[in-house]
Write an enzyme that holds these catalytic residues in place. Structure first.
Site, short mmCIF file in Angstrom:
data_model
loop_
_atom_site.label_atom_id
_atom_site.label_comp_id
_atom_site.label_asym_id
_atom_site.label_seq_id
_atom_site.Cartn_x
_atom_site.Cartn_y
_atom_site.Cartn_z
N MET A 275 -1.77 -2.27 -3.94
CA MET A 275 -2.77 -1.21 -3.75
C MET A 275 -2.04 0.12 -3.85
SD MET A 275 -4.92 -3.13 -0.79
CE MET A 275 -3.53 -4.21 -0.51
N GLY B 116 -9.42 -6.50 8.78
CA GLY B 116 -10.41 -6.54 9.85
C GLY B 116 -11.73 -5.86 9.56
N MET C 231 0.86 -1.21 0.00
CA MET C 231 0.00 0.00 0.00
C MET C 231 0.89 1.24 0.00
SD MET C 231 -2.85 -1.00 2.83
CE MET C 231 -3.59 -2.64 2.90
C1 DX5 Z 1 -7.19 -5.12 2.54
C2 DX5 Z 1 -6.15 -6.12 2.09
C3 DX5 Z 1 -6.43 -7.46 2.58
C4 DX5 Z 1 -6.46 -7.59 4.10
C5 DX5 Z 1 -7.55 -8.53 4.41
O1 DX5 Z 1 -7.20 -4.01 1.75
O2 DX5 Z 1 -6.07 -6.18 0.69
O3 DX5 Z 1 -5.60 -8.44 2.00
O4 DX5 Z 1 -5.28 -8.07 4.65
O5 DX5 Z 1 -7.74 -8.55 5.78
P1 DX5 Z 1 -9.01 -9.26 6.44
O6 DX5 Z 1 -8.94 -10.72 6.03
O7 DX5 Z 1 -8.80 -9.05 7.88
O8 DX5 Z 1 -10.23 -8.59 5.89
ZN ZN Z 2 -5.00 -7.93 -0.19
#
Ligand code: DX5
Ligand code: ZN
Length: 216
Positions: free
Chosen positions: A64, A141, A33
């Site tokens: 991302m 989360g 990110m």
């Molecule tokens: C969120 C990430 C996910 C994140 C998912 O933007 O891309 O990969 O780690 O986390 P959970 O499984 O907790 O939703």
């Molecule tokens: Zn992800």
């Protein structure tokens, strides 16, 4: 059925130990990110290069970030087996997917909850993985968004029998994975469900067992 734990909820001060806690994972899902495409900042290429040196596990990179056309190929060159960029951020997704494949990686395209599958209908032959976000990207989360399930079903119809992984990411847990299987997904990111479990590897195996039983 593939379970790809996200290290986003792991202890970033002990990443090597954290990835070793999930030997049953089909791949390690690595969330990059940039604080621009999403309002959160994790890590970039130098950390991924060190993870590459630390494990033989498949690395599933989820970018991302803005300007993936510029930055994504280097993750394939670093040895990641799969590199996924967001359609919303890519200037030339076909060219980028071809550059990833030319560097030996599976080329993945991610869609945010508001982005329709129709946006990739004409380029599906260029890609190896479709990632349907089941939360708005940026944080672990969050609560699973059921509204994306019809899109997963649409992606499954688009894929047909082709060797294209249909991955979901966001809020995947014991309580949500079965409806994702019903919609046609075959690859599941789980962050908090795995890394907040007492036994992360047991949760990986539990999620896979639930998915496989549901798929029968
Ligand atoms: C969120 C990430 C996910 C994140 C998912 O933007 O891309 O990969 O780690 O986390 P959970 O499984 O907790 O939703
Ligand atoms: Zn992800």
């Amino acid at each position: 059925m593939r379970i790809t734990p996200s290290i986003l909820n792991a202890d970033f001060a002990r990443l090597g130990e954290e990835i070793a806690r999930v030997p049953s994972a089909d791949a390690l899902h690595i969330d990059v990110m940039d604080n621009h495409f999403v309002p959160n900042l994790t890590f970039g290429l130098p950390v991924v290069e060190r993870l590459r040196a630390a494990t033989t596990a498949m690395l599933d990179i989820h970018l991302m970030i803005e300007h993936p056309d510029t930055w994504a190929p280097a993750y394939a060159e670093a040895g990641a087996e799969s590199v996924t960029f967001h359609l919303e951020a890519a200037a030339a997704p076909v060219r980028l997917a071809r550059e990833l494949r030319a560097r030996g990686a599976r080329a993945g395209v991610a869609l945010n909850p508001a982005t329709p599958v129709a946006a990739i209908a004409d380029i599906v032959g260029e890609i190896d993985l479709i990632l349907i976000m089941s939360v708005e990207p940026g944080f672990g989360g969050q609560s699973f968004l059921d509204l994306v399930l019809p899109k997963v079903a649409a992606a499954r119809r688009l894929i047909g029998g082709a060797d294209i992984w249909l991955q979901m990411d966001g809020g995947i847990a014991e309580a949500t994975i079965e409806r994702c299987v019903d919609a046609g997904a075959d690859t599941f990111v789980a962050g908090s469900a795995v890394y907040h479990a007492d036994d992360p590897d047991a949760m990986v195996r539990r999620l896979r067992a639930l998915a496989e039983a549901r798929a029968r």
